[in-house]
Design a protein around this motif. Structure first.
Motif, mmCIF file in Angstrom:
data_model
loop_
_atom_site.group_PDB
_atom_site.id
_atom_site.type_symbol
_atom_site.label_atom_id
_atom_site.label_comp_id
_atom_site.label_asym_id
_atom_site.label_seq_id
_atom_site.Cartn_x
_atom_site.Cartn_y
_atom_site.Cartn_z
ATOM 1 N N ALA A 132 -41.499 45.046 -64.345
ATOM 2 C CA ALA A 132 -40.727 44.210 -65.176
ATOM 3 C C ALA A 132 -41.971 42.957 -65.605
ATOM 4 O O ALA A 132 -42.831 42.607 -64.848
ATOM 5 N N ILE A 133 -41.666 42.503 -66.582
ATOM 6 C CA ILE A 133 -42.315 41.329 -67.113
ATOM 7 C C ILE A 133 -41.501 40.248 -67.792
ATOM 8 O O ILE A 133 -40.844 40.468 -68.553
ATOM 9 N N ALA A 134 -41.674 38.989 -67.373
ATOM 10 C CA ALA A 134 -41.184 37.885 -67.898
ATOM 11 C C ALA A 134 -42.121 37.104 -68.835
ATOM 12 O O ALA A 134 -43.174 36.749 -68.502
ATOM 13 N N ILE A 135 -41.621 36.886 -70.049
ATOM 14 C CA ILE A 135 -42.316 36.120 -71.200
ATOM 15 C C ILE A 135 -41.705 34.981 -71.362
ATOM 16 O O ILE A 135 -40.246 35.183 -71.976
ATOM 17 N N VAL A 136 -42.298 33.800 -71.416
ATOM 18 C CA VAL A 136 -41.778 32.471 -71.690
ATOM 19 C C VAL A 136 -42.393 31.682 -72.699
ATOM 20 O O VAL A 136 -43.737 31.619 -72.770
ATOM 21 N N SER A 137 -41.897 31.046 -73.484
ATOM 22 C CA SER A 137 -42.371 30.140 -74.356
ATOM 23 C C SER A 137 -41.363 29.261 -74.952
ATOM 24 O O SER A 137 -40.176 29.523 -75.085
ATOM 25 N N LYS A 138 -41.575 28.098 -75.496
ATOM 26 C CA LYS A 138 -40.644 27.215 -75.999
ATOM 27 C C LYS A 138 -40.495 27.317 -77.526
ATOM 28 O O LYS A 138 -40.670 26.381 -78.312
ATOM 29 N N ARG A 139 -40.120 28.637 -77.978
ATOM 30 C CA ARG A 139 -39.943 29.059 -79.309
ATOM 31 C C ARG A 139 -38.606 29.521 -79.514
ATOM 32 O O ARG A 139 -37.880 30.061 -78.625
ATOM 33 N N GLU A 140 -37.762 29.269 -80.678
ATOM 34 C CA GLU A 140 -36.585 29.547 -80.668
ATOM 35 C C GLU A 140 -36.186 31.102 -80.689
ATOM 36 O O GLU A 140 -35.467 31.839 -79.846
ATOM 37 N N HIS A 141 -36.960 31.969 -81.287
ATOM 38 C CA HIS A 141 -36.943 33.211 -81.241
ATOM 39 C C HIS A 141 -38.434 34.268 -81.065
ATOM 40 O O HIS A 141 -39.141 33.905 -81.745
ATOM 41 N N PHE A 142 -38.523 35.039 -80.165
ATOM 42 C CA PHE A 142 -39.817 35.459 -80.226
ATOM 43 C C PHE A 142 -39.469 37.049 -79.215
ATOM 44 O O PHE A 142 -38.702 36.907 -78.375
ATOM 45 N N THR A 143 -40.589 37.893 -79.383
ATOM 46 C CA THR A 143 -40.760 39.111 -78.546
ATOM 47 C C THR A 143 -42.219 39.162 -78.574
ATOM 48 O O THR A 143 -43.018 38.563 -79.255
ATOM 49 N N TRP A 182 -43.211 30.253 -66.249
ATOM 50 C CA TRP A 182 -43.054 28.842 -66.724
ATOM 51 C C TRP A 182 -44.363 28.137 -66.061
ATOM 52 O O TRP A 182 -44.843 27.326 -66.663
ATOM 53 N N ARG A 183 -44.345 28.412 -64.797
ATOM 54 C CA ARG A 183 -45.610 27.505 -64.059
ATOM 55 C C ARG A 183 -46.988 27.957 -64.652
ATOM 56 O O ARG A 183 -47.784 27.145 -65.040
ATOM 57 N N ALA A 184 -47.267 29.331 -65.211
ATOM 58 C CA ALA A 184 -48.365 29.951 -65.477
ATOM 59 C C ALA A 184 -48.678 29.368 -66.860
ATOM 60 O O ALA A 184 -49.824 29.037 -67.237
ATOM 61 N N ARG A 185 -47.369 29.108 -67.590
ATOM 62 C CA ARG A 185 -47.511 28.642 -68.888
ATOM 63 C C ARG A 185 -48.256 27.211 -68.959
ATOM 64 O O ARG A 185 -49.056 26.747 -69.938
ATOM 65 N N GLU A 186 -48.049 26.542 -68.192
ATOM 66 C CA GLU A 186 -48.654 25.182 -68.028
ATOM 67 C C GLU A 186 -50.231 24.991 -68.018
ATOM 68 O O GLU A 186 -50.908 24.165 -68.400
ATOM 69 N N ASN A 187 -50.740 26.246 -67.489
ATOM 70 C CA ASN A 187 -52.242 26.329 -67.865
ATOM 71 C C ASN A 187 -52.659 26.982 -69.063
ATOM 72 O O ASN A 187 -54.049 27.045 -69.027
ATOM 73 N N ALA A 188 -51.903 27.254 -69.985
ATOM 74 C CA ALA A 188 -52.377 27.699 -70.993
ATOM 75 C C ALA A 188 -53.367 26.760 -71.831
ATOM 76 O O ALA A 188 -53.345 25.536 -71.888
ATOM 77 N N ARG A 189 -54.328 27.450 -72.432
ATOM 78 C CA ARG A 189 -55.321 26.736 -73.226
ATOM 79 C C ARG A 189 -55.173 27.274 -74.618
ATOM 80 O O ARG A 189 -55.393 28.276 -75.062
ATOM 81 N N VAL A 190 -54.322 26.511 -75.312
ATOM 82 C CA VAL A 190 -54.055 26.396 -76.882
ATOM 83 C C VAL A 190 -54.806 25.475 -77.679
ATOM 84 O O VAL A 190 -55.215 24.372 -77.435
ATOM 85 N N LEU A 191 -55.201 26.132 -78.833
ATOM 86 C CA LEU A 191 -55.768 25.312 -79.866
ATOM 87 C C LEU A 191 -54.664 24.944 -80.950
ATOM 88 O O LEU A 191 -55.020 24.033 -81.746
ATOM 89 N N GLY A 192 -53.821 25.996 -81.045
ATOM 90 C CA GLY A 192 -52.381 25.700 -81.871
ATOM 91 C C GLY A 192 -51.431 24.970 -81.017
ATOM 92 O O GLY A 192 -51.902 23.878 -80.346
ATOM 93 N N LYS A 193 -50.204 25.274 -81.080
ATOM 94 C CA LYS A 193 -49.240 24.522 -80.572
ATOM 95 C C LYS A 193 -48.130 25.420 -79.602
ATOM 96 O O LYS A 193 -47.298 24.818 -78.984
ATOM 97 N N THR A 194 -48.294 26.449 -79.715
ATOM 98 C CA THR A 194 -47.434 27.663 -78.587
ATOM 99 C C THR A 194 -48.126 27.968 -77.547
ATOM 100 O O THR A 194 -49.164 28.952 -77.346
ATOM 101 N N LYS A 195 -47.805 27.468 -76.384
ATOM 102 C CA LYS A 195 -48.024 27.820 -74.787
ATOM 103 C C LYS A 195 -47.023 28.800 -74.619
ATOM 104 O O LYS A 195 -45.894 28.843 -74.814
ATOM 105 N N VAL A 196 -47.857 29.805 -73.839
ATOM 106 C CA VAL A 196 -46.964 31.184 -73.385
ATOM 107 C C VAL A 196 -47.161 31.408 -72.195
ATOM 108 O O VAL A 196 -48.456 31.469 -71.887
#
Length: 135
Positions: free
Chosen positions: A81-92, A21-35
């Motif tokens: 292990a890997i944790a993947i986070v995003s504010k999307r309802e469903h994703f893999t 989640w902390r890394a996600r804050e640094n995302a550089r997005v042109l769309g709307k989905t930070k991961v």
């Protein structure tokens, strides 16, 4: 990226997700989905990454790949292990990211997914997300 001390020497799934989640804050997005993503390597170190989008979209770097290649760059050899986070309802992870997870973690690498801070939405070995992968 060293992340400090963890209970029993390694992060819990929620601690791993918190780093993502902390890394996600640094995302550089042109769309709307930070991961964000955080990889626990076999050396006990956590490596984080976020998505970095490029104006010529075929060159985007996904968070999972960013974290996994940071692991290799810094001397890690295998993802546990890997944790993947995003504010999307469903994703893999996408198919390309799953290729990276299988290459650097294998079918037993645990994939944690969450769309909300403070919880793990789902947990799977990589082999469950792509059961017919030719590993």
């Amino acid at each position: 990226m060293g992340t400090g001390e963890f209970v029993n020497g390694e992060p819990s799934p929620l601690e791993l997700a918190s780093i993502a989640w902390r890394a996600r804050e640094n995302a550089r997005v042109l769309g709307k989905t930070k991961v964000g993503a955080a990889v626990l390597a076999d050396n006990g170190i956590v490596y984080a990454g976020c998505n970095v989008e490029h104006k010529f979209r075929s060159h985007d770097v996904h968070a999972e790949v960013n974290a996994l290649t940071s692991m290799i760059t810094n001397g890690g050899t295998r993802a546990v292990a890997i944790a993947i986070v995003s504010k999307r309802e469903h994703f893999t992870p996408c198919g390309s990211c799953m290729d990276w997870i299988f290459e650097l973690g294998g079918p037993q690498c645990i994939v944690y997914i969450t769309n909300s801070e403070g919880l793990i939405t789902s947990e799977h070995p990589a082999s469950a997300l792509m059961p017919f992968y030719p590993y």
